[in-house]
Motif scaffolding. Structure first.
Motif, PDB file in Angstrom:
ATOM      1  N   LEU A   1     -27.711 -58.864  -6.501  1.00  9.67           N
ATOM      2  CA  LEU A   1     -26.839 -57.869  -7.091  1.00  9.67           C
ATOM      3  C   LEU A   1     -27.703 -56.885  -7.865  1.00  9.67           C
ATOM      4  O   LEU A   1     -28.895 -57.095  -8.051  1.00  9.67           O
ATOM      5  CB  LEU A   1     -25.776 -58.515  -7.985  1.00  9.67           C
ATOM      6  N   LEU A   2     -27.089 -55.809  -8.304  1.00  6.18           N
ATOM      7  CA  LEU A   2     -27.741 -54.868  -9.210  1.00  6.18           C
ATOM      8  C   LEU A   2     -27.174 -55.078 -10.603  1.00  6.18           C
ATOM      9  O   LEU A   2     -25.987 -55.362 -10.759  1.00  6.18           O
ATOM     10  CB  LEU A   2     -27.475 -53.426  -8.787  1.00  6.18           C
ATOM     11  N   ILE A   3     -28.008 -54.954 -11.608  1.00  4.47           N
ATOM     12  CA  ILE A   3     -27.501 -54.980 -12.971  1.00  4.47           C
ATOM     13  C   ILE A   3     -27.426 -53.543 -13.490  1.00  4.47           C
ATOM     14  O   ILE A   3     -27.837 -52.607 -12.808  1.00  4.47           O
ATOM     15  CB  ILE A   3     -28.370 -55.874 -13.889  1.00  4.47           C
ATOM     16  N   SER A   4     -26.896 -53.345 -14.675  1.00  8.48           N
ATOM     17  CA  SER A   4     -26.665 -51.998 -15.194  1.00  8.48           C
ATOM     18  C   SER A   4     -27.983 -51.239 -15.339  1.00  8.48           C
ATOM     19  O   SER A   4     -29.032 -51.832 -15.594  1.00  8.48           O
ATOM     20  CB  SER A   4     -25.950 -52.067 -16.542  1.00  8.48           C
ATOM     21  N   PHE A   5     -27.896 -49.947 -15.179  1.00  8.65           N
ATOM     22  CA  PHE A   5     -29.076 -49.089 -15.229  1.00  8.65           C
ATOM     23  C   PHE A   5     -29.285 -48.546 -16.635  1.00  8.65           C
ATOM     24  O   PHE A   5     -28.335 -48.156 -17.317  1.00  8.65           O
ATOM     25  CB  PHE A   5     -28.929 -47.904 -14.270  1.00  8.65           C
ATOM     26  N   GLN A   6     -30.541 -48.492 -17.047  1.00 14.30           N
ATOM     27  CA  GLN A   6     -30.906 -47.691 -18.200  1.00 14.30           C
ATOM     28  C   GLN A   6     -31.004 -46.233 -17.747  1.00 14.30           C
ATOM     29  O   GLN A   6     -31.249 -45.948 -16.579  1.00 14.30           O
ATOM     30  CB  GLN A   6     -32.226 -48.188 -18.780  1.00 14.30           C
ATOM     31  N   HIS A   7     -30.842 -45.311 -18.682  1.00  9.86           N
ATOM     32  CA  HIS A   7     -30.598 -43.928 -18.296  1.00  9.86           C
ATOM     33  C   HIS A   7     -31.819 -43.015 -18.364  1.00  9.86           C
ATOM     34  O   HIS A   7     -31.692 -41.806 -18.140  1.00  9.86           O
ATOM     35  CB  HIS A   7     -29.487 -43.339 -19.177  1.00  9.86           C
ATOM     36  N   GLY A   8     -32.991 -43.564 -18.654  1.00  6.15           N
ATOM     37  CA  GLY A   8     -34.175 -42.712 -18.807  1.00  6.15           C
ATOM     38  C   GLY A   8     -34.476 -41.856 -17.602  1.00  6.15           C
ATOM     39  O   GLY A   8     -34.904 -40.698 -17.748  1.00  6.15           O
ATOM     40  N   ALA A   9     -34.259 -42.380 -16.396  1.00  5.44           N
ATOM     41  CA  ALA A   9     -34.562 -41.611 -15.184  1.00  5.44           C
ATOM     42  C   ALA A   9     -33.539 -40.518 -14.920  1.00  5.44           C
ATOM     43  O   ALA A   9     -33.832 -39.548 -14.190  1.00  5.44           O
ATOM     44  CB  ALA A   9     -34.616 -42.554 -13.981  1.00  5.44           C
ATOM     45  N   PHE A  10     -32.342 -40.650 -15.514  1.00  4.55           N
ATOM     46  CA  PHE A  10     -31.233 -39.774 -15.160  1.00  4.55           C
ATOM     47  C   PHE A  10     -30.987 -38.674 -16.190  1.00  4.55           C
ATOM     48  O   PHE A  10     -30.328 -37.685 -15.890  1.00  4.55           O
ATOM     49  CB  PHE A  10     -29.966 -40.612 -14.976  1.00  4.55           C
TER      50      PHE A  10
ATOM     51  N   SER B   1     -28.425 -35.979  -6.008  1.00  4.56           N
ATOM     52  CA  SER B   1     -28.579 -34.894  -6.975  1.00  4.56           C
ATOM     53  C   SER B   1     -27.442 -34.925  -7.980  1.00  4.56           C
ATOM     54  O   SER B   1     -26.305 -35.279  -7.636  1.00  4.56           O
ATOM     55  CB  SER B   1     -28.594 -33.536  -6.270  1.00  4.56           C
ATOM     56  N   PRO B   2     -27.725 -34.564  -9.221  1.00  7.43           N
ATOM     57  CA  PRO B   2     -26.647 -34.535 -10.224  1.00  7.43           C
ATOM     58  C   PRO B   2     -25.677 -33.402  -9.928  1.00  7.43           C
ATOM     59  O   PRO B   2     -26.063 -32.350  -9.424  1.00  7.43           O
ATOM     60  CB  PRO B   2     -27.401 -34.298 -11.538  1.00  7.43           C
ATOM     61  N   SER B   3     -24.420 -33.634 -10.225  1.00  8.16           N
ATOM     62  CA  SER B   3     -23.412 -32.596 -10.056  1.00  8.16           C
ATOM     63  C   SER B   3     -23.694 -31.452 -11.018  1.00  8.16           C
ATOM     64  O   SER B   3     -24.118 -31.663 -12.161  1.00  8.16           O
ATOM     65  CB  SER B   3     -22.018 -33.172 -10.325  1.00  8.16           C
ATOM     66  N   GLU B   4     -23.466 -30.241 -10.558  1.00  8.34           N
ATOM     67  CA  GLU B   4     -23.680 -29.085 -11.428  1.00  8.34           C
ATOM     68  C   GLU B   4     -22.738 -29.117 -12.625  1.00  8.34           C
ATOM     69  O   GLU B   4     -23.082 -28.663 -13.707  1.00  8.34           O
ATOM     70  CB  GLU B   4     -23.475 -27.782 -10.634  1.00  8.34           C
ATOM     71  N   LEU B   5     -21.546 -29.681 -12.409  1.00 12.78           N
ATOM     72  CA  LEU B   5     -20.586 -29.753 -13.514  1.00 12.78           C
ATOM     73  C   LEU B   5     -20.983 -30.798 -14.540  1.00 12.78           C
ATOM     74  O   LEU B   5     -20.596 -30.726 -15.697  1.00 12.78           O
ATOM     75  CB  LEU B   5     -19.186 -30.075 -12.971  1.00 12.78           C
ATOM     76  N   HIS B   6     -21.735 -31.795 -14.101  1.00 13.06           N
ATOM     77  CA  HIS B   6     -22.094 -32.902 -15.000  1.00 13.06           C
ATOM     78  C   HIS B   6     -23.601 -33.120 -15.001  1.00 13.06           C
ATOM     79  O   HIS B   6     -24.078 -34.236 -14.995  1.00 13.06           O
ATOM     80  CB  HIS B   6     -21.383 -34.183 -14.564  1.00 13.06           C
ATOM     81  N   LYS B   7     -24.346 -32.032 -14.976  1.00 17.15           N
ATOM     82  CA  LYS B   7     -25.796 -32.157 -14.818  1.00 17.15           C
ATOM     83  C   LYS B   7     -26.421 -32.926 -15.974  1.00 17.15           C
ATOM     84  O   LYS B   7     -27.436 -33.594 -15.807  1.00 17.15           O
ATOM     85  CB  LYS B   7     -26.429 -30.774 -14.699  1.00 17.15           C
ATOM     86  N   GLU B   8     -25.824 -32.807 -17.167  1.00 21.39           N
ATOM     87  CA  GLU B   8     -26.404 -33.478 -18.327  1.00 21.39           C
ATOM     88  C   GLU B   8     -25.795 -34.857 -18.571  1.00 21.39           C
ATOM     89  O   GLU B   8     -26.173 -35.533 -19.518  1.00 21.39           O
ATOM     90  CB  GLU B   8     -26.208 -32.607 -19.578  1.00 21.39           C
ATOM     91  N   ASN B   9     -24.828 -35.255 -17.736  1.00 23.62           N
ATOM     92  CA  ASN B   9     -24.176 -36.541 -17.941  1.00 23.62           C
ATOM     93  C   ASN B   9     -24.958 -37.624 -17.212  1.00 23.62           C
ATOM     94  O   ASN B   9     -24.741 -37.884 -16.027  1.00 23.62           O
ATOM     95  CB  ASN B   9     -22.733 -36.492 -17.436  1.00 23.62           C
ATOM     96  N   ALA B  10     -25.884 -38.235 -17.946  1.00 20.02           N
ATOM     97  CA  ALA B  10     -26.760 -39.243 -17.339  1.00 20.02           C
ATOM     98  C   ALA B  10     -25.970 -40.463 -16.882  1.00 20.02           C
ATOM     99  O   ALA B  10     -26.330 -41.093 -15.881  1.00 20.02           O
ATOM    100  CB  ALA B  10     -27.836 -39.658 -18.342  1.00 20.02           C
ATOM    101  N   ASN B  11     -24.884 -40.782 -17.580  1.00 18.00           N
ATOM    102  CA  ASN B  11     -24.110 -41.969 -17.226  1.00 18.00           C
ATOM    103  C   ASN B  11     -23.491 -41.825 -15.835  1.00 18.00           C
ATOM    104  O   ASN B  11     -23.580 -42.730 -14.998  1.00 18.00           O
ATOM    105  CB  ASN B  11     -23.023 -42.203 -18.280  1.00 18.00           C
ATOM    106  N   ARG B  12     -22.889 -40.689 -15.557  1.00 16.34           N
ATOM    107  CA  ARG B  12     -22.279 -40.465 -14.239  1.00 16.34           C
ATOM    108  C   ARG B  12     -23.343 -40.413 -13.150  1.00 16.34           C
ATOM    109  O   ARG B  12     -23.126 -40.917 -12.038  1.00 16.34           O
ATOM    110  CB  ARG B  12     -21.478 -39.164 -14.247  1.00 16.34           C
ATOM    111  N   PHE B  13     -24.457 -39.782 -13.448  1.00 16.78           N
ATOM    112  CA  PHE B  13     -25.541 -39.686 -12.479  1.00 16.78           C
ATOM    113  C   PHE B  13     -26.069 -41.075 -12.143  1.00 16.78           C
ATOM    114  O   PHE B  13     -26.309 -41.409 -10.974  1.00 16.78           O
ATOM    115  CB  PHE B  13     -26.646 -38.807 -13.065  1.00 16.78           C
ATOM    116  N   ALA B  14     -26.220 -41.914 -13.172  1.00 16.62           N
ATOM    117  CA  ALA B  14     -26.693 -43.286 -12.955  1.00 16.62           C
ATOM    118  C   ALA B  14     -25.682 -44.083 -12.143  1.00 16.62           C
ATOM    119  O   ALA B  14     -26.056 -44.860 -11.250  1.00 16.62           O
ATOM    120  CB  ALA B  14     -26.959 -43.966 -14.294  1.00 16.62           C
ATOM    121  N   GLU B  15     -24.397 -43.903 -12.426  1.00 14.62           N
ATOM    122  CA  GLU B  15     -23.360 -44.622 -11.682  1.00 14.62           C
ATOM    123  C   GLU B  15     -23.368 -44.220 -10.210  1.00 14.62           C
ATOM    124  O   GLU B  15     -23.244 -45.071  -9.317  1.00 14.62           O
ATOM    125  CB  GLU B  15     -21.989 -44.342 -12.299  1.00 14.62           C
ATOM    126  N   LYS B  16     -23.507 -42.926  -9.956  1.00 13.21           N
ATOM    127  CA  LYS B  16     -23.528 -42.446  -8.568  1.00 13.21           C
ATOM    128  C   LYS B  16     -24.733 -43.021  -7.819  1.00 13.21           C
ATOM    129  O   LYS B  16     -24.609 -43.451  -6.661  1.00 13.21           O
ATOM    130  CB  LYS B  16     -23.548 -40.915  -8.558  1.00 13.21           C
TER     131      LYS B  16
END
Length: 556
Positions: A261-270, A321-336
């Motif tokens: 399985l995957l565990i939760s991601f830390q957000h440094g990369a995102f 790629s991060p969404s333009e609408l949520h480019k700064e939202n690391a949490n959503r980017f990590a989830e995607k």
């Protein structure tokens, strides 16, 4: 009290919560209620305090608690190696046949390690300006080490490695993220890509490994330091933005898992918001699980040396790629990104985190028979209660001091012993408050969530301050042993000298023979359940409801 009058600053402001106006209504039968004269928006809160309920049922109602629920969690242990021991006739025959091969592999491993180390030291010799990219001639020297790393993989039984897809050009995806299953992962990526990585500061002192990662222009991070994490993110941004640096590789899980399985991601990369190429690594097997689970490095290396062949698959996924609408939202980017990797691996992503691995390791080191019982999916708990990693580990230390049984449960007497309490009505209610399962025992998850729940109550901090002022009877800014005994008398009754001394030593953090405000508040932060001992200062239902209302008004 005069000292208490200085504590009228709103506690809710300390937690960035606003209550427009607080009205206290005193009712002889229902107790004291605190309500707001306006509707409470979603980002505000209203607190209801019922003194009768507090004293008879909930020892933490006076700080706004209405009890808590323990979040459910999966029973899967993402860190467990599924073949920790050699079992079965086939494995023992294979071990016997592969011992001579293992000796040859060990020689190859040592030779590659030595040559690679010398080449890396040569590439680093005299290089001072490590803020800028490594000069090209030094990178060419590092090719020797990269080839040696392929020889190391060969010695471990990875004679061929199946690849699917290709790395995207650096200008398209300057950052790669991968799941982390074994110490083999970084060796492969070092050979394949020679990327810049993010690693714990402790890795710098490791023999050979420290030298190698310095050559990779590593970004060091202390995961328990906010400043260090912030610096690491800034370095990721800086190096990802310049094509003169190698691409960056991060393992967002923060630790190794068993790959199931995957565990939760830390957000440094995102956080930087650059396009990311996910990579997934698999280790197909039948008899030998190659993941770095609850087994030592030496054991894992030996098992690898004594396999005919070890399978490894690496798949480069499409760039995310991060969404333009949520480019700064690391949490959503990590989830995607996590969803893309989970689909490729055909696994689920859980709320376990790196802190779960630390908890598991500490429980195992303490001699617990089933350390997996201590895994609690910390990412979810941290989201719910804003609990820091260090606080979670401190609560684990307290729980382990209670001497959990083989099933990871703690009984009432052990709870009393660690908190220096005597059996009484209040201490029983404190234990029952944590015992959500109502089976006369508490698990680590119940203790952790209960402690975090109390610590997270909006009135907790102000309650600590007011409790100190009320206990400091002579107003000299220190609590003596006699003042502590007098303060605890309504809650615990008469205490003998040993009982008072035990509690006094618990609060006297610096051991100077007196309890300062810093000692007092720090003790309650480490042991938030103990705030119940001072509830009588706020709820004097039997004699002076007006005094109770005054103290509660100071708190809010």
């Amino acid at each position: 009290m005069a000292a208490a009058n200085d504590l009228k600053t709103r506690l809710l402001d300390d937690h960035q919560v606003h209550v427009s106006q607080v009205i206290l209504n005193v009712d002889d039968q229902l107790g004291i209620s605190v309500t707001s004269n306006q509707e409470t928006p979603t980002n505000e809160c209203a607190i209801s305090i019922d003194s009768q309920l507090d004293l008879d049922q909930n020892p933490y109602g006076f700080i706004g608690s209405n009890g808590f629920e323990v979040p459910g969690s999966t029973t899967v242990d993402p860190f467990r190696n599924h073949t920790p021991k050699i079992e079965g006739i086939y494995e023992w025959i294979k071990l016997f046949l592969c011992v001579p091969i293992a000796l040859v592999r060990l020689v190859l491993f040592g030779l590659c390690l030595a040559v690679g180390y010398v080449a890396t030291k040569s590439a680093l010799e005299g290089w001072k300006d490590k803020q800028n990219p490594m000069p090209k001639w030094r990178c060419r020297v590092m090719w020797i080490t990269r080839l040696c790393s392929r020889g190391i993989l060969f010695s471990f039984g990875y004679h061929w490695i199946n690849r699917k897809g290709k790395p995207a050009p650096r200008e398209i995806a300057p950052i790669l993220v991968s799941n982390h299953v074994s110490y083999i992962d970084p060796i492969f990526f070092f050979y394949e890509l020679f990327p810049t990585i993010v690693a714990s500061e402790s890795h710098d002192s490791m023999p050979f490994v420290g030298t190698i990662i310095r050559a990779m222009q590593v970004i060091y991070v202390n995961r328990f330091s906010h400043q260090s994490r912030k610096h690491a993110v800034n370095e990721i941004k800086r190096k990802a933005s310049s094509d003169k640096f190698p691409r960056l590789l991060l393992f967002p899980e923060g630790t190794t898992t068993n790959g199931r399985l995957l565990i939760s991601f830390q957000h440094g990369a995102f956080i930087p918001g650059y396009p990311i190429q996910p990579v997934v690594v698999r280790y197909p097997h039948v008899h030998f699980d190659q993941s770095w689970g609850h087994i030592s490095l030496a054991t894992l290396m030996f098992r690898m040396f004594t396999q005919f062949h070890n399978f490894m698959e690496v798949e480069y996924l499409p760039v995310v790629s991060p969404s333009e609408l949520h480019k700064e939202n690391a949490n959503r980017f990590a989830e995607k990104t996590g969803r893309a990797m989970a689909r490729a691996l055909n696994v689920v992503q859980t709320s376990h985190s790196f802190v779960d691995y630390l908890i598991l390791s500490k429980a195992a080191d303490s001699g617990q028979e089933n350390p997996s019982h201590f895994v609690v999916e910390m990412a979810r708990i941290q989201r719910l209660f804003h609990l820091s990693s260090s606080d979670a580990l401190d609560f684990l230390d307290i729980f382990l001091a209670m001497n959990p049984d083989s099933s990871g449960n703690v009984k009432f007497q052990d709870f009393l012993r660690v908190f220096r309490l005597k059996p009484c009505s209040l201490s029983q209610k404190m234990f029952e408050f944590i015992d959500v399962g109502k089976n006369g025992k508490i698990t680590f998850k119940e203790f952790l969530v209960g402690s975090a729940h109390v610590l997270n109550q909006p009135l907790f901090r102000r309650a600590c301050e007011v409790a100190f002022s009320e206990s400091d009877i002579d107003e000299d800014y220190y609590i003596s042993i006699q003042e502590l005994a007098d303060s605890l008398l309504p809650a615990l009754g008469n205490l003998n000298n040993d009982e008072v001394k035990g509690l006094f030593d618990l609060f006297d953090g610096d051991g100077d023979g007196q309890i300062s405000k810093v000692d007092f508040v720090n003790c309650l932060r480490r042991n938030p359940m103990l705030i119940a001992l001072f509830s009588s200062h706020f709820l004097r239902k039997d004699s002076d409801p007006d005094a109770s209302a005054g103290l509660l008004e100071e708190m809010v």
